[in-house]
Scaffold this active site. Structure first.
Site, mmCIF file in Angstrom:
data_model
loop_
_atom_site.group_PDB
_atom_site.id
_atom_site.type_symbol
_atom_site.label_atom_id
_atom_site.label_comp_id
_atom_site.label_asym_id
_atom_site.label_seq_id
_atom_site.Cartn_x
_atom_site.Cartn_y
_atom_site.Cartn_z
ATOM 1 N N LYS A 236 40.493 55.689 46.959
ATOM 2 C CA LYS A 236 41.056 55.040 47.735
ATOM 3 C C LYS A 236 41.851 55.100 48.663
ATOM 4 O O LYS A 236 42.166 54.472 49.531
ATOM 5 C CB LYS A 236 40.365 53.459 47.112
ATOM 6 N N GLY B 192 41.965 52.280 33.452
ATOM 7 C CA GLY B 192 41.424 53.236 32.403
ATOM 8 C C GLY B 192 40.682 53.963 33.496
ATOM 9 O O GLY B 192 41.495 53.971 34.255
ATOM 10 N N GLY C 257 29.106 69.974 43.871
ATOM 11 C CA GLY C 257 28.753 68.677 43.699
ATOM 12 C C GLY C 257 28.499 67.666 44.127
ATOM 13 O O GLY C 257 30.106 67.852 44.918
ATOM 14 N N GLY D 15 28.044 65.071 45.372
ATOM 15 C CA GLY D 15 27.909 63.671 44.785
ATOM 16 C C GLY D 15 28.968 62.506 45.334
ATOM 17 O O GLY D 15 29.783 63.088 46.463
ATOM 18 N N HIS E 180 32.443 35.369 65.089
ATOM 19 C CA HIS E 180 32.527 35.955 65.705
ATOM 20 C C HIS E 180 34.346 36.150 66.198
ATOM 21 O O HIS E 180 35.099 35.471 66.171
ATOM 22 C CB HIS E 180 31.743 35.155 67.517
HETATM 23 P P1 FAD Z 1 36.939 54.180 31.437
HETATM 24 O O1 FAD Z 1 37.506 53.016 33.121
HETATM 25 O O2 FAD Z 1 36.105 55.235 31.774
HETATM 26 O O3 FAD Z 1 37.755 53.507 29.835
HETATM 27 C C1 FAD Z 1 37.582 53.690 28.902
HETATM 28 C C2 FAD Z 1 38.816 53.344 28.343
HETATM 29 O O4 FAD Z 1 38.760 53.728 27.562
HETATM 30 C C3 FAD Z 1 39.726 54.627 29.063
HETATM 31 O O5 FAD Z 1 40.644 54.126 28.921
HETATM 32 C C4 FAD Z 1 40.276 55.360 27.357
HETATM 33 O O6 FAD Z 1 41.405 56.011 27.587
HETATM 34 C C5 FAD Z 1 39.585 54.723 26.338
HETATM 35 N N1 FAD Z 1 39.059 55.253 25.337
HETATM 36 C C6 FAD Z 1 37.976 55.510 24.824
HETATM 37 N N2 FAD Z 1 37.964 56.076 23.435
HETATM 38 C C7 FAD Z 1 39.057 55.437 23.292
HETATM 39 C C8 FAD Z 1 38.998 55.440 21.798
HETATM 40 N N3 FAD Z 1 38.801 56.023 20.706
HETATM 41 N N4 FAD Z 1 40.403 54.650 21.513
HETATM 42 C C9 FAD Z 1 41.314 53.962 22.402
HETATM 43 N N5 FAD Z 1 40.672 54.400 23.848
HETATM 44 C C10 FAD Z 1 40.300 55.182 23.714
HETATM 45 N N6 FAD Z 1 33.157 53.284 40.423
HETATM 46 C C11 FAD Z 1 33.279 52.023 40.678
HETATM 47 O O7 FAD Z 1 32.637 51.351 40.902
HETATM 48 N N7 FAD Z 1 33.387 52.085 42.855
HETATM 49 C C12 FAD Z 1 34.471 53.326 42.853
HETATM 50 O O8 FAD Z 1 34.786 53.549 44.235
HETATM 51 C C13 FAD Z 1 34.575 54.026 42.443
HETATM 52 N N8 FAD Z 1 35.201 55.301 42.552
HETATM 53 C C14 FAD Z 1 35.554 56.614 41.163
HETATM 54 C C15 FAD Z 1 36.140 57.562 41.664
HETATM 55 C C16 FAD Z 1 36.889 58.449 40.860
HETATM 56 C C17 FAD Z 1 36.395 59.745 41.067
HETATM 57 C C18 FAD Z 1 36.279 58.604 39.409
HETATM 58 C C19 FAD Z 1 35.915 59.502 38.337
HETATM 59 C C20 FAD Z 1 35.123 56.924 39.134
HETATM 60 C C21 FAD Z 1 35.067 56.428 39.894
HETATM 61 N N9 FAD Z 1 33.861 55.036 39.627
HETATM 62 C C22 FAD Z 1 34.009 54.464 40.876
HETATM 63 C C23 FAD Z 1 33.803 54.856 38.215
HETATM 64 C C24 FAD Z 1 34.206 53.804 37.346
HETATM 65 O O9 FAD Z 1 35.983 54.379 37.585
HETATM 66 C C25 FAD Z 1 34.039 53.995 35.904
HETATM 67 O O10 FAD Z 1 32.674 53.521 35.533
HETATM 68 C C26 FAD Z 1 34.397 52.716 35.569
HETATM 69 O O11 FAD Z 1 36.104 53.476 34.790
HETATM 70 C C27 FAD Z 1 34.137 52.654 33.665
HETATM 71 O O12 FAD Z 1 34.895 51.684 32.673
HETATM 72 P P2 FAD Z 1 34.218 51.498 31.966
HETATM 73 O O13 FAD Z 1 35.511 49.843 31.003
HETATM 74 O O14 FAD Z 1 32.872 51.372 31.305
HETATM 75 O O15 FAD Z 1 35.339 52.675 31.406
#
Ligand code: FAD
Length: 474
Positions: A52, A41, A185, A187, A452
Site C-alpha cells: 500500500k 509477518g 496471475g 488475482g 456532507h
Molecule cells: P503471516 O503474516 O504470514 O505471519 C506468519 C509468521 O510466522 C511469519 O512472520 C513467519 O516468519 C513466522 N513463522 C513461520 N514459521 C515459523 C516457525 N517455525 N518459527 C518461527 N516463526 C515462524 N491481507 C489483507 O488483509 N489486506 C491486504 O491489503 C493484503 N495485501 C497483501 C499484499 C501482499 C503482496 C501479500 C503477499 C499479502 C497481502 N495480504 C493482505 C495477506 C496478508 O499478508 C496475510 O493474510 C496475513 O499476513 C496472514 O497473517 P498470519 O499471521 O496468518 O501469517
C-alpha cells in the site's frame, strides 16, 4: 540453551500471532511468541503495508504527471522522475516503524518474544534455533497457537530468483524500475502491484489462466478496473498459461500457451509470479504434533474456536485457509487468546470484508446479488453511482467509474451484502461491515444522517436507492 515453560506459546508474529500474544498477555497469561523473521509477518514486512505504501507513491507520481499540463489550475514545471531506491527506502521506514511498534506492544503487554525458528518435538514441546542454526531455547507449554502464515506458490518450471523471476516479496523491493514486466496471475496481489507499476511508468502484460482477471468479483464490479487497465494500456491475456521462462543476463524470454493452444513468447525485463499462496506447514514439526489437515490437505483443520483436533493446540490465520487476509488472522488471534483465558467466544463473523487496492479500489462485504440468489434469497438491489456524489467529484474519485451497491432481503429489508468500486472507496468498508455485523435493515441506514460532503453519503444513497427513493439519482 534456555529452558522456558509458559501457559501460551505462539508461533509466528504476523497479524494473527502477534495479536494473539498481545491479547493473551493482556489477559494475564504467561505468554511467549517465537518469530524466525521480523515481527509483523507477511502483512507488515512483505505484504499489505509495503504494497500500500508503493501504491500510494505510484498514485502521487501519476497525480503529479496530470499536472504537467495545467489541471485544476495547477501546473508542475520541469521533469518528474521516480527514484526507485529512495521510494523503497521510504517504504522501508514505514515498515521499520511498524515493526518496532509491534515489538514494543508485545513487550509492553508482557509477552516475551524469542527471535528464532520453532520446531516441534511433540504437541507441547519445541526447540528454537537461531539463524545460524544454534539451538537457543527449549520451550514447554500448556497451550500452543500456531500462526505460521503462508508463502507465495512457485511455478515449478520458473523458480523465484528474485532478480528476474520475482515473487510479490521481490516486487516490493525493486531498487530500479524495470521497463517491461509480465505478471503471471491476474488475482488481487498481481493486479495491485501491476496498477502501481503501470502508474510508475512500467509496461505491463498480465497472463491469466481464467477468462477474466480478479474472477472472484462479478462483471459489474470488475468493469471499472477492466476499463482502467485498457485505458492505461495494460495488456491482459486471458485463458493463457505460462509454459516456461529462459533467463539471460538481460531479462527473461517468457512463453505461454494462448487460448487456441498456440505457444507464444515475448521478452520482459522481469516476470512477477502471483499465482496464489500456500500455508507454511512444512519443516517445523507440524507432522509431529498429530494435527489434522483440512480436506484440501493444504491447511490445518480447525473448529469455530480455532481448536485443532489436538487438545490445547490452536491454529489461526493463513495457516487455516481462506480468506487469506490479515484482519481475519487478527480476529482469530484475539478470539483464541480469549478462549484460552476461559471466555466464551466463537469465530462467527457476519462478514469478513475483502478489498482490492487496484485502480479503482473494489470492496466486497457479505453476499453479492448472484450469491444471494443462489442461496435462495429474494432480494432487493440498489446501485448508486459515485458520479452523483459531491465529495467523490471533489476528490476526482468518480473518474474511474464506480458505485456503491446494496443487497437486501426483500421480506425484512435485512442488508446482506454491500459492494463498492471507486478510488478511495476502501475507507467505507468499516461502515459496510458494521451494518452487516449489527444486523442493520435498510431503514436503519436510511435513517442515519451521513455527513456532507463525504463518500459515505454514497452508501446512504445506495440504501435509499434499494428502497426505491434515492435523492440524487433517478
Ligand atoms: P503471516 O503474516 O504470514 O505471519 C506468519 C509468521 O510466522 C511469519 O512472520 C513467519 O516468519 C513466522 N513463522 C513461520 N514459521 C515459523 C516457525 N517455525 N518459527 C518461527 N516463526 C515462524 N491481507 C489483507 O488483509 N489486506 C491486504 O491489503 C493484503 N495485501 C497483501 C499484499 C501482499 C503482496 C501479500 C503477499 C499479502 C497481502 N495480504 C493482505 C495477506 C496478508 O499478508 C496475510 O493474510 C496475513 O499476513 C496472514 O497473517 P498470519 O499471521 O496468518 O501469517
Amino acid at each position: 540453551m534456555e529452558k522456558i515453560s509458559c501457559q501460551v506459546l505462539v508461533i509466528g508474529a504476523g497479524p494473527g500471532g502477534y495479536v494473539a500474544a498481545i491479547r493473551a498477555a493482556q489477559l494475564g497469561l504467561d505468554t511467549v511468541i517465537v518469530e524466525g523473521d521480523r515481527a509483523g509477518g507477511t502483512c507488515l514486512i512483505r505484504g499489505c503495508i509495503p504494497s500500500k505504501a508503493i501504491i500510494h507513491a505510484a498514485e502521487r507520481f501519476e497525480t503529479l504527471k496530470t499536472h504537467q499540463t495545467s489541471h485544476m489550475g495547477l501546473k508542475v514545471e520541469g521533469d518528474i522522475s521516480v527514484d526507485m531506491a529512495a521510494l523503497i527506502d521510504w517504504k522501508n521506514v514505514i515498515v521499520g516503524k511498524l515493526n518496532k511498534g509491534v515489538e514494543g506492544l508485545l513487550k509492553g503487554n508482557g509477552a516475551r518474544m524469542i527471535k528464532g525458528w520453532a520446531s516441534f518435538l511433540d504437541g507441547k514441546t519445541c526447540n528454537v534455533t537461531d539463524s545460524e542454526g544454534n539451538k537457543i531455547a527449549h520451550i514447554t507449554t500448556d497451550n500452543v497457537i500456531l500462526a505460521t502464515g503462508s508463502q507465495p506458490i512457485e511455478l515449478p518450471f520458473m523458480p523465484y530468483d528474485e532478480k528476474f523471476i520475482l515473487s510479490s516479496t521481490g516486487a516490493l523491493d525493486l531498487e530500479k524500475l524495470p521497463d517491461k514486466v509480465a505478471i503471471i496471475g491476474g488475482g488481487y496481489i498481481g493486479l495491485e502491484l501491476g496498477c502501481a507499476l503501470r502508474k510508475l511508468g512500467v509496461e505491463i502484460t498480465v497472463i491469466e489462466g481464467l477468462d477474466t482477471v480478479v474472477s472472484i468479483f462479478d462483471d459489474e464490479m470488475r468493469r471499472p478496473l477492466e476499463r482502467w487497465l485498457k485505458k492505461n494500456k495494460i495488456t491482459v491475456h486471458t485463458n493463457c498459461f505460462a509454459q516456461g521462462a529462459e533467463v539471460s543476463e538481460t531479462g527473461v524470454e517468457l512463453s505461454w500457451k494462448d487460448g487456441e493452444g498456440e505457444i507464444v513468447s515475448e521478452s520482459f525485463d522481469k516476470v512477477l509470479v502471483t499465482v496464489g499462496r500456500k500455508a507454511n506447514t512444512k519443516d517445523w514439526g507440524l507432522e509431529e504434533m498429530g494435527v489434522k489437515m483440512d480436506e484440501s490437505g493444504g491447511f490445518v483443520a480447525v473448529d469455530s474456536q480455532c481448536k485443532t483436533n489436538m487438545r490445547g493446540i490452536y491454529a489461526i490465520g493463513d495457516l487455516v485457509g481462506e480468506p487469506l487476509l490479515a484482519h481475519k488472522a487478527s480476529a482469530q488471534g484475539e478470539m483464541v487468546a480469549e478462549v484460552i483465558a476461559g471466555k466464551r467466544r466463537d469465530f462467527e463473523p457476519a462478514a469478513i470484508p475483502a478489498i482490492v487496492f487496484t485502480e479503482p479500489e473494489i470492496v466486497s462485504v457479505g453476499m453479492t446479488p448472484d450469491e444471494a440468489e443462489e442461496s435462495g434469497e429474494n432480494i432487493l438491489i440498489g446501485k448508486f453511482p459515485l458520479a452523483a456524489n459531491g465529495r467523490a467529484l471533489t476528490l476526482e474519485a468518480e473518474k474511474t467509474g464506480g458505485f456503491v451497491r446494496v443487497v437486501a432481503r426483500q421480506e425484512d429489508h435485512l442488508i446482506i451484502g454491500i459492494q463498492a468500486v471507486g478510488s478511495h472507496i476502501a475507507e467505507l468498508s468499516g461502515a459496510f461491515v458494521l451494518a452487516l455485523e449489527m444486523g442493520a435493515v435498510l431503514e436503519d441506514i436510511a435513517g442515519t444522517i451521513h455527513a456532507h460532503p463525504t463518500m459515505g453519503e454514497a452508501f446512504h444513497e445506495g440504501v435509499l436507492k434499494t428502497l426505491g427513493h434515492a435523492i440524487h439519482s433517478m
